[in-house]
Design a protein around this motif. Structure first.
Motif, PDB file in Angstrom:
ATOM      1  N   ALA A 596       0.855  -1.189   0.000  1.00  0.00           N
ATOM      2  CA  ALA A 596       0.000   0.000   0.000  1.00  0.00           C
ATOM      3  C   ALA A 596       0.886   1.232   0.000  1.00  0.00           C
ATOM      4  CB  ALA A 596      -0.935   0.016   1.207  1.00  0.00           C
ATOM      5  N   ALA A 597       0.381   2.283  -0.618  1.00  0.00           N
ATOM      6  CA  ALA A 597       1.104   3.550  -0.706  1.00  0.00           C
ATOM      7  C   ALA A 597       0.166   4.680  -0.333  1.00  0.00           C
ATOM      8  CB  ALA A 597       1.664   3.760  -2.111  1.00  0.00           C
ATOM      9  N   SER A 598       0.730   5.854  -0.136  1.00  0.00           N
ATOM     10  CA  SER A 598      -0.093   7.033   0.138  1.00  0.00           C
ATOM     11  C   SER A 598      -0.899   7.390  -1.106  1.00  0.00           C
ATOM     12  CB  SER A 598       0.797   8.194   0.568  1.00  0.00           C
ATOM     13  OG  SER A 598       1.868   8.366  -0.334  1.00  0.00           O
ATOM     14  N   ARG A 599      -1.918   8.233  -0.926  1.00  0.00           N
ATOM     15  CA  ARG A 599      -2.904   8.458  -1.982  1.00  0.00           C
ATOM     16  C   ARG A 599      -2.306   9.082  -3.239  1.00  0.00           C
ATOM     17  NH1 ARG A 599      -8.039   7.575  -0.586  1.00  0.00           N
ATOM     18  NH2 ARG A 599      -8.569   7.330   1.629  1.00  0.00           N
ATOM     19  N   GLN A 600      -1.203   9.806  -3.154  1.00  0.00           N
ATOM     20  CA  GLN A 600      -0.618  10.414  -4.351  1.00  0.00           C
ATOM     21  C   GLN A 600      -0.072   9.378  -5.322  1.00  0.00           C
ATOM     22  OE1 GLN A 600       0.003  11.211  -1.271  1.00  0.00           O
ATOM     23  NE2 GLN A 600      -0.040  13.436  -0.932  1.00  0.00           N
ATOM     24  N   VAL A 601       0.177   8.153  -4.849  1.00  0.00           N
ATOM     25  CA  VAL A 601       0.665   7.080  -5.714  1.00  0.00           C
ATOM     26  C   VAL A 601      -0.537   6.456  -6.424  1.00  0.00           C
ATOM     27  CG1 VAL A 601       1.871   4.866  -5.786  1.00  0.00           C
ATOM     28  CG2 VAL A 601       2.625   6.656  -4.204  1.00  0.00           C
ATOM     29  N   THR A 602      -0.504   6.456  -7.739  1.00  0.00           N
ATOM     30  CA  THR A 602      -1.654   5.997  -8.529  1.00  0.00           C
ATOM     31  C   THR A 602      -1.467   4.615  -9.121  1.00  0.00           C
ATOM     32  OG1 THR A 602      -0.740   7.126 -10.466  1.00  0.00           O
ATOM     33  CG2 THR A 602      -2.314   8.358  -9.107  1.00  0.00           C
ATOM     34  N   SER A 603      -0.269   4.038  -9.019  1.00  0.00           N
ATOM     35  CA  SER A 603      -0.056   2.678  -9.517  1.00  0.00           C
ATOM     36  C   SER A 603       1.118   2.060  -8.785  1.00  0.00           C
ATOM     37  CB  SER A 603       0.201   2.664 -11.032  1.00  0.00           C
ATOM     38  OG  SER A 603       1.429   3.318 -11.333  1.00  0.00           O
ATOM     39  N   ILE A 604       1.046   0.724  -8.625  1.00  0.00           N
ATOM     40  CA  ILE A 604       2.112  -0.029  -7.960  1.00  0.00           C
ATOM     41  C   ILE A 604       2.429  -1.235  -8.825  1.00  0.00           C
ATOM     42  CG2 ILE A 604       2.801  -1.289  -5.887  1.00  0.00           C
ATOM     43  CD1 ILE A 604       0.790   0.304  -4.306  1.00  0.00           C
ATOM     44  N   ALA A 605       3.717  -1.505  -9.009  1.00  0.00           N
ATOM     45  CA  ALA A 605       4.159  -2.668  -9.770  1.00  0.00           C
ATOM     46  C   ALA A 605       5.159  -3.453  -8.942  1.00  0.00           C
ATOM     47  CB  ALA A 605       4.787  -2.246 -11.098  1.00  0.00           C
ATOM     48  N   SER A 606       5.117  -4.785  -9.084  1.00  0.00           N
ATOM     49  CA  SER A 606       6.062  -5.647  -8.379  1.00  0.00           C
ATOM     50  C   SER A 606       6.991  -6.305  -9.382  1.00  0.00           C
ATOM     51  CB  SER A 606       5.319  -6.719  -7.574  1.00  0.00           C
ATOM     52  OG  SER A 606       4.746  -7.685  -8.435  1.00  0.00           O
ATOM     53  N   SER A 607       8.157  -6.742  -8.887  1.00  0.00           N
ATOM     54  CA  SER A 607       9.129  -7.384  -9.774  1.00  0.00           C
ATOM     55  C   SER A 607       8.626  -8.727 -10.276  1.00  0.00           C
ATOM     56  CB  SER A 607      10.453  -7.577  -9.029  1.00  0.00           C
ATOM     57  OG  SER A 607      10.254  -8.331  -7.837  1.00  0.00           O
ATOM     58  N   GLY A 608       7.576  -9.278  -9.645  1.00  0.00           N
ATOM     59  CA  GLY A 608       6.998 -10.537 -10.117  1.00  0.00           C
ATOM     60  C   GLY A 608       6.026 -10.373 -11.265  1.00  0.00           C
ATOM     61  N   GLY A 609       5.783  -9.141 -11.703  1.00  0.00           N
ATOM     62  CA  GLY A 609       4.901  -8.891 -12.837  1.00  0.00           C
ATOM     63  C   GLY A 609       3.527  -8.397 -12.462  1.00  0.00           C
ATOM     64  N   ALA A 610       3.183  -8.419 -11.177  1.00  0.00           N
ATOM     65  CA  ALA A 610       1.863  -7.939 -10.762  1.00  0.00           C
ATOM     66  C   ALA A 610       1.828  -6.421 -10.830  1.00  0.00           C
ATOM     67  CB  ALA A 610       1.548  -8.421  -9.357  1.00  0.00           C
TER      68      ALA A 610
END
Length: 643
Positions: A596-610
């Motif tokens: 989870a990130a603060s609200r200003q972050v609009t997308s999150i990506a993981s090194s596993g491809g998710a």
């Protein structure tokens, strides 16, 4: 075994040497001091005994400096043309030769009708009284080598050591011995050839062992019976010294008025003024009522001992020069030096079984404590408090004992209570205060071994109630909550799940700690909602802030530390963005990476491809997997996860 067979040949051709400065020689001596002392120790005759060999080796090495600029030709063997490192340094070659020469001189017998050389006499310095010092014992191979070297002459030992320790070939060793004054270098080399190194062992490894290291020492008592015979003479000499001192008069009125302080070493007017109890700043009791400031500078002098000049004198003297028996502590980034001028007196009184004095010099809070029955075991504590105002200047730790803490509260505090942060619904416990502002004792979380409760000090003034907590320092840490850049005063519920995480910032010089619930995430498989928060502990020194990302599972009572970082601006007023993730196991046994990130972050990506298109992510994973998380804001800025 001939050491020469393991050494590369070095072509030594005499040529004009450079001029060696005193500074150059000193730099070489300081850099290679352990090696030079080891060289001297190995060359000195074993008949001196291990204790005297250690002290003589240090003495000879420290006397190896020239008194002026010196030509390297006159005193040192020219460096080999292919030498590198220390062998190519004229300064090192110069001091090495001087050490070798004096070590050989020390092994020569005294002659009649001739003045002994200085190196042949016991060293004046260094000296250690009441102890015998010698290197740590090695193994059987080192012992055998030591016995073999003891059978050689001084030049023979020098030849073996120069080959094995310095890795010089025979030509360089011969030149070194000639320059050092050895009478027959060839005979010395022949002696060195006869030393048998144990099979499978290297001479360099043996010579570099702790058996021959005069810088790594053990201590044992000397002949105690002989020392006891001299006690009467020592007592008589000490009595004579004391009588003479009494007749001549001790400076500053003697040692007794200064308690546990070390002897005076300066008599400058500014230093003496800072140590004069009569010049202490004592603010009037009502000054804070008309002042626009709410900081330590308007605290009045309180306590029953503010007029005890001997106590104040001892406290100031110990502050300036604490003796060896004084326990001194300072929070990170706090200087523990003498006062720059007469400080402000905040408190002097008796608390529990001690006499306590609190000072403020505009930058630091200084606490002096001594037992009621004497000055032995005095303690001195330093803590930065520059720029403290309002809630940050609301209380000071007066005493900690038996797991409890007492505070001295600010004069504008109207009421005090204790709140258990782990039980926010419980009513606050009223905290009694003496007329001088000292609170009753209550359990301190800084001294607790577990986290079954976490007490916070709640102080009420005209502006409201403020929470602070003891983190093992003189100034309690101010607790706030809310978005970085606009924090508010915390209430107990803000810290219900994350209070136990404060153990990781104890004794770190913390000024304020802010808790921010930055995200709420629905977990997979209908497991409920998890809470994400970050706690940022800012310090009095500015740098070294610690940031914790905290993860609370549904129904959990204590947050788990998902990530921890030091020195990052994340979750702070300068950069309120934060991203963190954990591996989480569902009730069905499936592992997920949740982030989870603060609200200003609009997308999150993981090194596993998710990938997630909002500020939370949940993707299948496996136990023990390591995943790198990256977030992006609407403007395209990349945000890394806390680590």
């Amino acid at each position: 075994m001939n050491v020469q067979s393991k050494v590369q040949s070095q072509d030594v051709v005499p040529r004009p040497g450079p001029v060696v400065d005193v500074e150059q020689a000193e730099a070489a001596l300081v850099e290679h001091y352990p090696r030079l002392v080891r060289l001297a120790y190995l060359v000195l005759p074993p008949s001196l005994g291990r204790n005297r060999r250690v002290l003589t080796a240090h003495s000879l090495t420290q006397r190896a400096l020239p008194r002026a600029r010196t030509s390297a030709d006159a005193a040192a063997v020219p460096a080999p043309r292919t030498a590198e490192g220390r062998n190519g340094d004229p300064g090192y070659g110069f001091v090495r030769l001087r050490v070798l020469r004096t070590a050989l001189d020390a092994g020569r017998p005294l002659r009649r009708r001739a003045w002994p050389r200085r190196s042949q006499l016991p060293p004046l310095l260094p000296q250690v009284w009441g102890l015998r010092l010698f290197p740590r014992s090695g193994g059987a191979d080192e012992l055998a080598l030591d016995q073999a070297l003891s059978a050689l002459s001084g030049p023979g030992r020098a030849a073996f050591v120069l080959r094995g320790l310095e890795r010089l070939d025979d030509r360089a060793v011969r030149n070194m011995l000639e320059a050092a004054g050895a009478e027959d270098p060839d005979a010395a080399l022949a002696e060195a050839d006869g030393v048998a190194v144990p099979a499978g062992k290297d001479a360099l490894a043996l010579l570099e062992s702790t058996e021959f290291d005069p810088c790594s020492l053990q201590a044992r008592p000397p002949d105690l019976m002989r020392r006891r015979q001299h006690v009467k003479a020592v007592i008589a000499a000490a009595a004579a010294t004391l009588v003479c001192g009494a007749l001549l008069g001790l400076p500053g009125g003697g040692w007794a008025p200064d308690g546990a302080a070390a002897p005076a070493y300066a008599q400058n007017p500014a230093g003496l003024a800072a140590l004069d109890p009569g010049r202490l700043t004592k603010v009037p009791a009502t000054a804070w009522q008309t002042s626009a400031r709410t900081d330590f500078s308007v605290w009045p002098a309180r306590g029953s001992l503010t007029g005890d000049r001997p106590l104040l004198r001892r406290a100031l003297a110990v502050w300036a020069r604490p003796g060896g028996s004084v326990q001194v502590s300072a929070t990170p980034g706090t200087q523990a030096g003498a006062p720059p001028g007469p400080p402000q007196l905040l408190y002097a009184g008796e608390v529990d079984q001690a006499r306590i004095v609190l000072f403020y010099d505009g930058l630091r809070i200084v606490r002096y404590a001594e037992p009621k029955d004497g000055t032995s075991g005095a303690a001195l504590d330093f803590a930065r408090a520059d720029g403290a105002t309002g809630p940050e200047a609301g209380a000071l730790v007066v005493d900690r004992a038996d797991g409890n803490v007492r505070y001295l509260t600010a004069p504008w505090v109207r009421g005090a209570a204790v709140r258990n942060l782990l039980k926010p619904s419980a009513a606050p416990m009223p905290l009694d205060r003496a007329p001088d502002g000292v609170t009753a004792p209550f359990a301190s979380p800084a001294l607790a071994r577990d986290c079954t409760s976490w007490n916070a000090l709640a102080l009420r003034d005209d502006a409201g109630t403020r929470l602070s907590t003891d983190l093992g320092e003189l100034v309690p840490a101010h607790l706030t909550a809310g978005r970085p850049g606009a924090p508010r005063e915390a209430v107990a519920a803000d810290w219900q799940h994350s209070a136990c995480s404060l153990t990781s910032v104890r004794s770190h010089g913390v000024r304020t700690v802010n808790s921010w619930a930055y995200a709420r995430q629905q977990l997979p498989e209908g497991s409920g909602a998890a809470d994400w928060a970050c706690a940022r502990a800012d310090t009095w020194r500015g740098g070294g802030a610690r940031t914790l990302a905290l993860f609370t599972v549904p129904g959990g009572t204590t947050a788990a530390v998902a990530a921890k970082s030091e020195g990052t601006p994340a979750c702070g007023s300068r950069d309120p963005l934060v991203l963190a993730g954990v591996l989480w196991k569902s009730r069905g046994g499936t592992w997920y990476v949740v982030a989870a990130a603060s609200r200003q972050v609009t997308s999150i990506a993981s090194s596993g491809g998710a990938r997630a298109t909002d500020n939370v992510l949940a993707a299948r994973s496996r136990q023990g997997a390591r995943t790198k998380l990256t977030g992006r804001t609407a403007t395209g800025r990349e945000v890394g996860a806390l680590r």
